[in-house]
Design an enzyme around this catalytic site. Structure first.
Site, PDB file in Angstrom:
ATOM      1  CB  SER A 106      43.964 -13.018  40.402  1.00  0.00           C
ATOM      2  OG  SER A 106      44.957 -13.637  41.211  1.00  0.00           O
ATOM      3  CG  HIS A 156      41.902  -9.768  38.237  1.00  0.00           C
ATOM      4  ND1 HIS A 156      41.890 -10.610  37.146  1.00  0.00           N
ATOM      5  CD2 HIS A 156      43.128  -9.905  38.806  1.00  0.00           C
ATOM      6  CE1 HIS A 156      43.050 -11.232  37.064  1.00  0.00           C
ATOM      7  NE2 HIS A 156      43.818 -10.829  38.051  1.00  0.00           N
ATOM      8  CE  LYS A 205      45.279  -9.686  35.057  1.00  0.00           C
ATOM      9  NZ  LYS A 205      46.566  -9.022  34.773  1.00  0.00           N
TER      10      LYS A 205
END
Length: 383
Positions: A177, A205, A236
Site C-alpha cells: 500500500s 490494492h 478501494k
C-alpha cells in the site's frame, strides 16, 4: 502513576508527525472539497472511480429503501440478509473460490483470519512491509512471529526451514500500500509448497485493478490455485466498503466458527452489499477503467522522472514520490495544496525512518489533463 499524554503529543508535533483528519465537504471523487475550496484529489484509493458512480449510488439508494439502513445484528444472529448472501456468492465466483465470507473492514478480516487459524503451536511469516493489520493479526494470534526481507523468497525459505510448527502461514500483501510494488507470488507459492506452508494474500490494492477482469494479483500472476487464502477489500477498487475472505469450504466454515471479528460484530448494511454487487459487475465489464489507469500511470511516471523526482518500483495506481525527511514531505504537500492539489504526506511509523513520501494515487476518474497539471505544479515546487 500518571499518563503524560501531553508529552507524547508534543513529541509527535516536534517530529512533524502529528496527524489529524481532514473534514471533507463532498463525496470521494476526482475533486475533494475542503474548507470551502476544491482540490484535485490525488490521495484516495478509489482506483476505478466507482465510489461516486451513478449506477452504484442508485443501487445503494434502492436497497436502502428495501432493507433499511442498519442490519441490526451480527451475521450469525439475524443480520445476514439476502444481499449479503448474494454478494458472498458473487465474490466467490469472481475469485474462483468455493466460498467467500464478508467482514465489516479489511482490518477485521485480517485479524480474524490469522487468529482463527493460528495459536501458540504455530508460526506466521510476514513480509517486512506488510500492512499494519497483517502484522497486528500475526502478533495477536500468539503464534511464533517472523518477518522476512521485503519481496525476498530466499529469506522466507531460510526462516521456514529453521523451525518446527504445527501450522505455518505465510502472509503478504498482493500490492504493497505504501510502495505500490507487487509481491512475487509465484516464487512465494513455490517456497510455501516446498515447506508445507499455506499462503495468504491481502489483495486490498490489487482487487479491481489487476487482471483484465479486475480479479486481482492472484489471477494477474497466475497463482490463484496455489494460494489458500485470499483477502480483499471492497472500499478501494470497488468503491464501496467492507471486506471479504475467499477460499475453500472448510476455510470459510472455520472462520464462521472461530473468527471473533466476524462472530462478534454487526453485519455491514445490506445496502452496501447491494451497491457492491453493482460495482463488482462494473469492474468486471468496464475494462476501459483499467486501461485508462495504465495510461495515467505511464504519463505520471514519465513526467515525474524527467523532473528528477525519486519514484518507487510501481506500475500500479499507487505512485509514491520518495522525499526522505518528514519536514520536507510536509512542506511539499503544503505547497501542492496551495496550488490546488490534495496529496497527503506519509511519514513514519507508517513508512520506515527516513522514507517519508507523498503517496500519489491515480484513479480512472482522473483525466490526462489532471496529471499534466500535477506535473506542472511539481515542477514549480521543485524550482
Amino acid at each position: 502513576m500518571t499518563f503524560d499524554l501531553a508529552a507524547d503529543l508534543e513529541e509527535r508535533r516536534r517530529q512533524h508527525r502529528f496527524r489529524y483528519p481532514l473534514v471533507m465537504d463532498g463525496p470521494c471523487g476526482r475533486h475533494a472539497r475542503l474548507e470551502g475550496r476544491d482540490y484535485l484529489n490525488f490521495c484516495s484509493n478509489d482506483y476505478l472511480g466507482l465510489a461516486n458512480d451513478p449506477e452504484v449510488i442508485a443501487a445503494f439508494q434502492q436497497a436502502a429503501s428495501e432493507w433499511g439502513v442498519g442490519s441490526g445484528a451480527s451475521h450469525l444472529v439475524c443480520g445476514h440478509q439476502r444481499p449479503h448472501q448474494e454478494l458472498e456468492e458473487a465474490l466467490a465466483a469472481h475469485t474462483g473460490r468455493e466460498r467467500a465470507l464478508l467482514f465489516s473492514t479489511g482490518y477485521m478480516a485480517n485479524l480474524g483470519v490469522i487468529s482463527a487459524l493460528l495459536g501458540k503451536a504455530d508460526a506466521v511469516f510476514e513480509d517486512r512491509l506488510n500492512h499494519a493489520s497483517l502484522l497486528d493479526g500475526g502478533l495477536l494470534s500468539g503464534a511464533r512471529f517472523r518477518r522476512f526481507a521485503h519481496n525476498d523468497p530466499l529469506a522466507l525459505e531460510r526462516l521456514l526451514q529453521r523451525g518446527e510448527a504445527r501450522r505455518k502461514l505465510v502472509v503478504v500483501d498482493g500490492v504493497f500500500s505504501m510502495d505500490g510494488d507487487e509481491a512475487p507470488l509465484a516464487a512465494l507459492a513455490e517456497v510455501c509448497e516446498a515447506n508445507e506452508a499455506w499462503l495468504m494474500v491481502d489483495d486490498a490494492h490489487g482487487l479491481g485493478v489487476l487482471d483484465e477482469l479486475g480479479r486481482g494479483s492472484l489471477f494477474a500472476q497466475g497463482v490463484n490455485a496455489r494460494t489458500q487464502i485470499l483477502m480483499g477489500t471492497l472500499g478501494k477498487g470497488l468503491g464501496a466498503g467492507g471486506a471479504f475472505v475467499a477460499g475453500s469450504h472448510e476455510l470459510i466454515e472455520t472462520l464462521i466458527q472461530f473468527a471473533r471479528t466476524f462472530i462478534y460484530t454487526t453485519a455491514m448494511p445490506a445496502a452496501v452489499a447491494a451497491a457492491t454487487l453493482v460495482s463488482l459487475e462494473k469492474s468486471r465489464q468496464e475494462n476501459w477503467r483499467r486501461q485508462k489507469l495504465a495510461e495515467l500511470v505511464k504519463r505520471f511516471r514519465a513526467g515525474a522522472s524527467e523532473q528528477g523526482y525519486t519514484l518507487m518500483a510501481s506500475q500500479t495506481p499507487i505512485q509514491p514520490i520518495l522525499i526522505g525527511s518528514d519536514a520536507d514531505a510536509m512542506a511539499l504537500s503544503a505547497a501542492l495544496r496551495e496550488k490546488g492539489f490534495l496529496i497527503t504526506a506519509i511519514r513514519p511509523p507508517t513508512v520506515p525512518e527516513g522514507e517519508a513520501r507523498l503517496r500519489v494515487t491515480l484513479s480512472a476518474a482522473h483525466e490526462l489533463a489532471d496529471v499534466d497539471a500535477l506535473l506542472t505544479a511539481l515542477e514549480q515546487c521543485q524550482k
